[in-house]
Design a protein around this motif. Structure first.
Motif, PDB file in Angstrom:
ATOM      1  N   GLN A 188       0.859  -1.184   0.000  1.00 18.24           N
ATOM      2  CA  GLN A 188       0.000   0.000   0.000  1.00 18.24           C
ATOM      3  C   GLN A 188       0.897   1.236   0.000  1.00 18.24           C
ATOM      4  N   PRO A 189       0.867   2.042  -1.062  1.00 20.90           N
ATOM      5  CA  PRO A 189       1.728   3.226  -1.121  1.00 20.90           C
ATOM      6  C   PRO A 189       1.446   4.180   0.032  1.00 20.90           C
ATOM      7  N   SER A 190       2.477   4.895   0.461  1.00 16.89           N
ATOM      8  CA  SER A 190       2.319   5.832   1.571  1.00 16.89           C
ATOM      9  C   SER A 190       3.074   7.122   1.289  1.00 16.89           C
ATOM     10  N   LEU A 191       2.536   8.207   1.817  1.00 18.10           N
ATOM     11  CA  LEU A 191       3.139   9.527   1.659  1.00 18.10           C
ATOM     12  C   LEU A 191       3.250  10.161   3.036  1.00 18.10           C
ATOM     13  N   LEU A 192       4.459  10.564   3.398  1.00 16.02           N
ATOM     14  CA  LEU A 192       4.729  11.163   4.700  1.00 16.02           C
ATOM     15  C   LEU A 192       4.875  12.666   4.546  1.00 16.02           C
ATOM     16  N   VAL A 193       4.031  13.421   5.250  1.00 16.41           N
ATOM     17  CA  VAL A 193       4.052  14.879   5.188  1.00 16.41           C
ATOM     18  C   VAL A 193       4.627  15.414   6.491  1.00 16.41           C
ATOM     19  N   ALA A 194       5.734  16.143   6.403  1.00 18.37           N
ATOM     20  CA  ALA A 194       6.436  16.664   7.583  1.00 18.37           C
ATOM     21  C   ALA A 194       6.661  15.569   8.614  1.00 18.37           C
ATOM     22  N   PRO A 195       7.308  14.463   8.226  1.00 20.37           N
ATOM     23  CA  PRO A 195       7.452  13.315   9.136  1.00 20.37           C
ATOM     24  C   PRO A 195       8.281  13.657  10.370  1.00 20.37           C
ATOM     25  N   GLU A 196       7.746  13.313  11.534  1.00 21.38           N
ATOM     26  CA  GLU A 196       8.391  13.640  12.805  1.00 21.38           C
ATOM     27  C   GLU A 196       8.374  12.379  13.659  1.00 21.38           C
ATOM     28  N   ILE A 197       9.532  11.822  13.924  1.00 21.78           N
ATOM     29  CA  ILE A 197       9.586  10.539  14.624  1.00 21.78           C
ATOM     30  C   ILE A 197      10.236  10.652  15.999  1.00 21.78           C
ATOM     31  N   ASN A 198      10.436  11.888  16.466  1.00 23.46           N
ATOM     32  CA  ASN A 198      11.091  12.066  17.756  1.00 23.46           C
ATOM     33  C   ASN A 198      10.207  12.803  18.764  1.00 23.46           C
ATOM     34  N   ASN A 199       8.882  12.868  18.489  1.00 23.39           N
ATOM     35  CA  ASN A 199       7.917  13.430  19.459  1.00 23.39           C
ATOM     36  C   ASN A 199       8.250  14.863  19.847  1.00 23.39           C
ATOM     37  N   THR A 200       8.682  15.680  18.897  1.00 21.39           N
ATOM     38  CA  THR A 200       9.031  17.061  19.180  1.00 21.39           C
ATOM     39  C   THR A 200       7.817  17.965  19.014  1.00 21.39           C
ATOM     40  N   VAL A 201       7.612  18.880  19.961  1.00 24.73           N
ATOM     41  CA  VAL A 201       6.533  19.856  19.860  1.00 24.73           C
ATOM     42  C   VAL A 201       7.099  21.248  20.117  1.00 24.73           C
ATOM     43  N   GLN A 202       6.345  22.272  19.656  1.00 27.85           N
ATOM     44  CA  GLN A 202       6.759  23.658  19.868  1.00 27.85           C
ATOM     45  C   GLN A 202       5.985  24.228  21.049  1.00 27.85           C
ATOM     46  N   ILE A 203       6.699  24.720  22.058  1.00 32.89           N
ATOM     47  CA  ILE A 203       6.085  25.344  23.223  1.00 32.89           C
ATOM     48  C   ILE A 203       6.786  26.676  23.459  1.00 32.89           C
ATOM     49  N   ALA A 204       6.032  27.784  23.274  1.00 34.65           N
ATOM     50  CA  ALA A 204       6.583  29.131  23.489  1.00 34.65           C
ATOM     51  C   ALA A 204       7.871  29.338  22.696  1.00 34.65           C
ATOM     52  N   ASN A 205       7.804  28.999  21.412  1.00 39.03           N
ATOM     53  CA  ASN A 205       8.935  29.167  20.487  1.00 39.03           C
ATOM     54  C   ASN A 205      10.129  28.288  20.803  1.00 39.03           C
ATOM     55  N   GLN A 206       9.938  27.322  21.692  1.00 38.74           N
ATOM     56  CA  GLN A 206      10.991  26.357  21.989  1.00 38.74           C
ATOM     57  C   GLN A 206      10.560  24.986  21.481  1.00 38.74           C
ATOM     58  N   TYR A 207      11.516  24.219  20.949  1.00 40.04           N
ATOM     59  CA  TYR A 207      11.220  22.900  20.414  1.00 40.04           C
ATOM     60  C   TYR A 207      11.717  21.843  21.392  1.00 40.04           C
ATOM     61  N   ILE A 208      10.776  21.075  21.896  1.00 37.08           N
ATOM     62  CA  ILE A 208      11.073  20.123  22.957  1.00 37.08           C
ATOM     63  C   ILE A 208      10.664  18.728  22.529  1.00 37.08           C
ATOM     64  N   SER A 209      11.541  17.762  22.743  1.00 32.67           N
ATOM     65  CA  SER A 209      11.203  16.368  22.477  1.00 32.67           C
ATOM     66  C   SER A 209      10.546  15.789  23.727  1.00 32.67           C
ATOM     67  N   LEU A 210       9.241  15.557  23.625  1.00 26.87           N
ATOM     68  CA  LEU A 210       8.472  15.135  24.792  1.00 26.87           C
ATOM     69  C   LEU A 210       8.722  13.679  25.155  1.00 26.87           C
ATOM     70  N   PHE A 211       9.121  13.442  26.385  1.00 25.97           N
ATOM     71  CA  PHE A 211       9.164  12.107  26.953  1.00 25.97           C
ATOM     72  C   PHE A 211       9.953  11.114  26.083  1.00 25.97           C
ATOM     73  N   SER A 212      10.941  11.596  25.332  1.00 24.10           N
ATOM     74  CA  SER A 212      11.655  10.714  24.397  1.00 24.10           C
ATOM     75  C   SER A 212      12.353   9.563  25.120  1.00 24.10           C
ATOM     76  N   PHE A 213      12.663   9.769  26.407  1.00 27.13           N
ATOM     77  CA  PHE A 213      13.337   8.723  27.162  1.00 27.13           C
ATOM     78  C   PHE A 213      12.468   7.470  27.266  1.00 27.13           C
ATOM     79  N   TRP A 214      11.134   7.674  27.316  1.00 27.86           N
ATOM     80  CA  TRP A 214      10.212   6.553  27.493  1.00 27.86           C
ATOM     81  C   TRP A 214       9.657   6.018  26.167  1.00 27.86           C
ATOM     82  N   ASP A 215       9.903   6.715  25.078  1.00 28.06           N
ATOM     83  CA  ASP A 215       9.330   6.299  23.795  1.00 28.06           C
ATOM     84  C   ASP A 215       9.794   4.908  23.401  1.00 28.06           C
TER      85      ASP A 215
END
Length: 313
Positions: A188-215
């Protein structure tokens, strides 16, 4: 607005196009994936107008979910139920055999992921590697996972296999003929748009990898799995954004990996914008490019011939 139908006992919504040229299975990102009909309403509208039926997975709002492989299997299990409910709904109406057969054919289904949703698609692709009856898949898993995690993943695989067989049997009994659903998302073909595999989110202009230790799997582990899975990821494309600091590193890693797969050139298009561009209202060019890439992936899937795609970005 696109009219979505609810599926009983499912986290998924379905929009039936009257004359579909494909079925897009959509998995959204962190938070936005819990409210996809609101977050991606413009994207869905244009995809529907482009001729696609839509199967949209809704994440239960539970951000503290660290076992991403278990989530990926839950998505797949849900979509097995949805496949049966779609066939049942159509079977009980006056649709033609041609329309019914369209939805029973795996080759008419595509995967479209955004942000963290792409990670789940990547994990399902890894589990689709059935080279020599899954011997190669198990070799890849055991080379990148601890013994404990390997056993845990095998239990998820067994659960998915049972649910797939149940879906196959239910559809076959309903139609009075045998049907088939390929393991996981094979072919099944797949298309990834802005793929993010490290659980990073933007909070107050800062980019934080959330809980990556437990992922699970961790960033290092999934990169190991992708690198070792040399026989798959042949029907996958990428779309990224030039000011996307959240997915930048993951895009670069996936580009290096996918450009060495069977089909060349790699289908990767770069748009102006940030990580949240697909949530905006002005997505006409993006959807046009998604359509072109999906149709090229279908050509590669069906005929084994690779072409190029020119998008207005």
């Amino acid at each position: 607005m696109v009219n979505f139908d609810s599926i009983k006992g499912s986290n998924t919504k379905v929009a039936f196009h009257p004359q579909p040229k494909g079925v897009i299975q959509f998995v959204g990102g962190f938070i936005s994936g819990s409210f996809p009909q609101i977050s991606f309403k413009h994207l869905f509208q244009h995809l529907y107008e482009a001729g696609y039926s839509l199967i949209v997975y809704h994440f239960p709002f539970h951000p503290l979910q660290f076992n991403h492989w278990s989530v990926a299997i839950e998505i797949l299990d849900d979509l097995y139920k949805v496949r049966f409910e779609i066939i049942k709904k159509l079977f009980c109406t006056t649709v033609s055999d041609r329309q019914l057969n369209f939805y029973t054919d795996d080759s008419n289904y595509f995967w479209l992921g955004y942000s963290l949703g792409c990670k789940y698609i990547l994990l399902l692709e890894i589990l689709s590697d059935d080279y020599e009856r899954f011997q190669r898949r198990d070799e890849v898993l055991s080379s990148c996972l601890s013994k404990k995690d390997f056993k845990k993943t095998q239990k998820d695989i067994e659960r998915a296999d049972r649910n797939r067989e149940e879906a196959i049997n239910s559809i076959s009994d309903l139609l009075g003929r045998s049907c088939q659903i390929n393991p996981f998302i094979k072919d099944q073909p797949s298309l990834l748009v802005a793929p993010e595999i490290n659980n990073t989110v933007q909070i107050a202009n800062q980019y934080i990898s959330l809980f990556s230790f437990w992922d699970f799997p961790s960033l290092d582990t999934i990169q190991c799995l992708i690198t070792a899975s040399t026989e798959i990821f042949n029907l996958m494309g990428l779309i990224s954004f030039n000011r996307d600091t959240i997915a930048k590193d993951d895009v670069e890693f996936l580009k290096r990996q996918l450009q060495n797969r069977t089909f060349k050139p790699l289908l990767h298009k770069v748009f102006e914008g940030t990580h949240n561009e697909p949530l905006e209202s002005n997505v006409e060019n993006l959807v046009s490019c998604i359509n072109l890439i999906l149709q090229e992936l279908r050509q590669r899937q069906r005929y084994g011939i690779a072409g190029t795609v020119e998008c207005e970005t």
